[in-house]
Design a protein around this motif. Sequence first.
Motif, PDB file in Angstrom:
ATOM      1  N   LYS A 167     116.564  14.250 -23.135  1.00 55.22           N
ATOM      2  CA  LYS A 167     115.805  13.009 -23.845  1.00 55.22           C
ATOM      3  C   LYS A 167     114.180  13.652 -23.621  1.00 55.22           C
ATOM      4  CE  LYS A 167     115.039   8.340 -23.225  1.00 55.22           C
ATOM      5  NZ  LYS A 167     115.369   7.774 -24.561  1.00 55.22           N
ATOM      6  N   GLU A 168     113.496  13.674 -24.495  1.00 59.19           N
ATOM      7  CA  GLU A 168     112.334  14.371 -24.657  1.00 59.19           C
ATOM      8  C   GLU A 168     111.078  13.464 -23.510  1.00 59.19           C
ATOM      9  OE1 GLU A 168     110.372  15.363 -28.404  1.00 59.19           O
ATOM     10  OE2 GLU A 168     112.544  15.851 -29.299  1.00 59.19           O
ATOM     11  N   VAL A 169     111.194  12.177 -23.794  1.00 61.11           N
ATOM     12  CA  VAL A 169     110.243  11.455 -22.726  1.00 61.11           C
ATOM     13  C   VAL A 169     111.147  10.789 -21.717  1.00 61.11           C
ATOM     14  CG1 VAL A 169     108.653   9.529 -22.678  1.00 61.11           C
ATOM     15  CG2 VAL A 169     108.934  10.629 -24.873  1.00 61.11           C
ATOM     16  N   LEU A 170     110.913  11.816 -20.625  1.00 58.89           N
ATOM     17  CA  LEU A 170     111.787  11.441 -19.211  1.00 58.89           C
ATOM     18  C   LEU A 170     111.015  10.363 -18.452  1.00 58.89           C
ATOM     19  CD1 LEU A 170     113.118  14.811 -18.650  1.00 58.89           C
ATOM     20  CD2 LEU A 170     114.384  13.156 -19.281  1.00 58.89           C
ATOM     21  N   ALA A 171     111.621   9.240 -18.098  1.00 64.18           N
ATOM     22  CA  ALA A 171     111.088   8.316 -17.284  1.00 64.18           C
ATOM     23  C   ALA A 171     110.650   8.793 -15.789  1.00 64.18           C
ATOM     24  CB  ALA A 171     111.829   7.007 -17.192  1.00 64.18           C
ATOM     25  N   PHE A 172     111.247   9.796 -15.424  1.00 65.16           N
ATOM     26  CA  PHE A 172     110.930  10.316 -13.997  1.00 65.16           C
ATOM     27  C   PHE A 172     110.433  11.684 -13.995  1.00 65.16           C
ATOM     28  CE2 PHE A 172     114.434   7.099 -13.468  1.00 65.16           C
ATOM     29  CZ  PHE A 172     113.742   6.128 -13.146  1.00 65.16           C
ATOM     30  N   ALA A 173     109.587  12.065 -14.966  1.00 68.47           N
ATOM     31  CA  ALA A 173     109.307  13.350 -14.938  1.00 68.47           C
ATOM     32  C   ALA A 173     108.144  13.616 -14.130  1.00 68.47           C
ATOM     33  CB  ALA A 173     108.304  13.542 -16.430  1.00 68.47           C
ATOM     34  N   VAL A 174     107.910  14.797 -13.728  1.00 64.97           N
ATOM     35  CA  VAL A 174     107.198  15.217 -12.388  1.00 64.97           C
ATOM     36  C   VAL A 174     105.610  14.897 -12.747  1.00 64.97           C
ATOM     37  CG1 VAL A 174     108.785  16.289 -11.568  1.00 64.97           C
ATOM     38  CG2 VAL A 174     107.197  17.528 -12.748  1.00 64.97           C
ATOM     39  N   HIS A 175     105.304  14.562 -14.042  1.00 72.28           N
ATOM     40  CA  HIS A 175     103.859  14.710 -14.247  1.00 72.28           C
ATOM     41  C   HIS A 175     103.137  13.470 -13.895  1.00 72.28           C
ATOM     42  CE1 HIS A 175     104.734  18.590 -16.389  1.00 72.28           C
ATOM     43  NE2 HIS A 175     105.807  17.933 -17.034  1.00 72.28           N
ATOM     44  N   SER A 176     103.453  12.793 -13.042  1.00 75.40           N
ATOM     45  CA  SER A 176     103.048  11.408 -12.775  1.00 75.40           C
ATOM     46  C   SER A 176     101.536  11.704 -12.406  1.00 75.40           C
ATOM     47  CB  SER A 176     103.507  10.478 -11.817  1.00 75.40           C
ATOM     48  OG  SER A 176     104.924  10.378 -12.284  1.00 75.40           O
ATOM     49  N   PHE A 194     112.140  20.347  -1.805  1.00 74.78           N
ATOM     50  CA  PHE A 194     112.275  19.914  -2.906  1.00 74.78           C
ATOM     51  C   PHE A 194     112.398  20.887  -3.716  1.00 74.78           C
ATOM     52  CE2 PHE A 194     109.826  16.838  -0.443  1.00 74.78           C
ATOM     53  CZ  PHE A 194     110.288  15.502  -0.982  1.00 74.78           C
ATOM     54  N   THR A 195     112.690  20.998  -5.185  1.00 73.75           N
ATOM     55  CA  THR A 195     112.868  22.003  -6.449  1.00 73.75           C
ATOM     56  C   THR A 195     112.441  21.115  -7.484  1.00 73.75           C
ATOM     57  OG1 THR A 195     114.421  23.533  -7.169  1.00 73.75           O
ATOM     58  CG2 THR A 195     115.244  21.583  -6.618  1.00 73.75           C
ATOM     59  N   ILE A 196     112.260  21.925  -8.641  1.00 73.88           N
ATOM     60  CA  ILE A 196     111.827  21.316  -9.918  1.00 73.88           C
ATOM     61  C   ILE A 196     113.148  22.067 -10.625  1.00 73.88           C
ATOM     62  CG2 ILE A 196     110.524  21.344 -11.848  1.00 73.88           C
ATOM     63  CD1 ILE A 196     108.205  21.709  -9.932  1.00 73.88           C
ATOM     64  N   LEU A 197     113.936  21.111 -11.494  1.00 75.90           N
ATOM     65  CA  LEU A 197     114.696  21.359 -12.381  1.00 75.90           C
ATOM     66  C   LEU A 197     114.492  20.749 -13.716  1.00 75.90           C
ATOM     67  CD1 LEU A 197     118.054  21.084 -10.207  1.00 75.90           C
ATOM     68  CD2 LEU A 197     116.920  23.227 -10.906  1.00 75.90           C
ATOM     69  N   ASN A 198     114.211  21.365 -14.782  1.00 72.72           N
ATOM     70  CA  ASN A 198     114.014  20.656 -16.238  1.00 72.72           C
ATOM     71  C   ASN A 198     112.875  19.652 -16.020  1.00 72.72           C
ATOM     72  OD1 ASN A 198     114.622  20.005 -18.985  1.00 72.72           O
ATOM     73  ND2 ASN A 198     115.647  18.553 -18.431  1.00 72.72           N
ATOM     74  N   ASP A 199     111.741  20.093 -15.500  1.00 71.74           N
ATOM     75  CA  ASP A 199     110.578  19.497 -15.334  1.00 71.74           C
ATOM     76  C   ASP A 199     110.714  18.230 -14.410  1.00 71.74           C
ATOM     77  OD1 ASP A 199     108.964  21.431 -16.755  1.00 71.74           O
ATOM     78  OD2 ASP A 199     109.380  20.487 -18.687  1.00 71.74           O
ATOM     79  N   ILE A 200     111.973  18.149 -13.804  1.00 70.70           N
ATOM     80  CA  ILE A 200     111.920  16.712 -12.712  1.00 70.70           C
ATOM     81  C   ILE A 200     111.837  17.431 -11.332  1.00 70.70           C
ATOM     82  CG2 ILE A 200     113.276  15.017 -12.183  1.00 70.70           C
ATOM     83  CD1 ILE A 200     114.429  14.968 -14.951  1.00 70.70           C
ATOM     84  N   LEU A 201     111.230  16.522 -10.417  1.00 72.92           N
ATOM     85  CA  LEU A 201     111.134  17.129  -9.155  1.00 72.92           C
ATOM     86  C   LEU A 201     112.441  16.529  -8.315  1.00 72.92           C
ATOM     87  CD1 LEU A 201     109.467  18.520  -6.726  1.00 72.92           C
ATOM     88  CD2 LEU A 201     108.535  16.122  -6.458  1.00 72.92           C
ATOM     89  N   TYR A 202     113.186  17.225  -7.524  1.00 70.38           N
ATOM     90  CA  TYR A 202     114.441  16.713  -6.745  1.00 70.38           C
ATOM     91  C   TYR A 202     114.098  17.144  -5.463  1.00 70.38           C
ATOM     92  CZ  TYR A 202     117.044  16.207 -11.297  1.00 70.38           C
ATOM     93  OH  TYR A 202     117.603  15.916 -12.393  1.00 70.38           O
ATOM     94  N   LYS A 203     114.669  16.120  -4.607  1.00 66.76           N
ATOM     95  CA  LYS A 203     114.739  16.421  -3.211  1.00 66.76           C
ATOM     96  C   LYS A 203     116.090  17.282  -2.770  1.00 66.76           C
ATOM     97  CE  LYS A 203     114.124  14.347   1.349  1.00 66.76           C
ATOM     98  NZ  LYS A 203     115.386  14.737   1.918  1.00 66.76           N
ATOM     99  N   ARG A 204     116.038  17.970  -1.932  1.00 63.66           N
ATOM    100  CA  ARG A 204     117.351  18.739  -1.845  1.00 63.66           C
ATOM    101  C   ARG A 204     118.006  18.042  -0.765  1.00 63.66           C
ATOM    102  NH1 ARG A 204     116.764  24.412  -2.915  1.00 63.66           N
ATOM    103  NH2 ARG A 204     114.648  25.103  -3.597  1.00 63.66           N
TER     104      ARG A 204
END
Length: 223
Positions: free
Chosen positions: A120-129, A163-173
């Motif tokens: 999905k091109e526009v991700l609701a939870f992208a890390v660019h907030s 934390f890590t970044i996958l597919n431009d999304i921030l995740y907590k390990r």
Amino acid sequence: MLRYEVQLRFPATNNEAEYEGILTRLRLGKALGAKNLHIQSDSKLVIGQIKEEYEANEEKMQKYLKLMKHLTWEFDKLEFAQIPRGQNMTADEITKMASSEEGSTRMEFDMEIQKRPNIKEVLAFAVHSINSWMTPIVSFLQDGNLPQDAKETKKIEKRAARFTILNDILYKRGFSMPYLKCVDEEEAKYILEEIHEGICGDHAGPRSVVSKVIRTSYFWPTM
């Protein structure tokens, strides 16, 4: 044997679901620290596209293929194999269970609810907030940027390790749970409303709500 269910809460063709499954395996492989992966699928078309034996003509297939190849950079060695459906029975059983209504209530396997396609091109939870609690962590992980204050620098470096970044999304390990998608304050409020009052269940206490948030794979600092 690690059994892991992902329930797709969006329309998907069989081929799109196959790609989503492969992306999940790549993500789990990275989460487990694997450097070498051998991925099997009974989809001749999808494996053929990945191995460049078939051309991906549809736009969605091209996007899935591009995203998948981007994630393969995380591994030293990656092999894909197409196997007969009769040899893929265990995976098919888990797939059927994840797709069923009762799948979300069973506790034998880890269950992840996925509400959006990975492409999905526009991700609701992208890390660019902008001005989000995630901003300094993302800035450090992506570009190595740190504040000038020494105390803040140590704080961010220590925190970013979780934390890590996958597919431009921030995740907590997580050691005993799936990676959790990080969300900002506004998104967290929406998730809480959905879980506490909306479609995800009836009213529940704080501990129960937090447990449900984790099971649906989300995280924010004040959770």
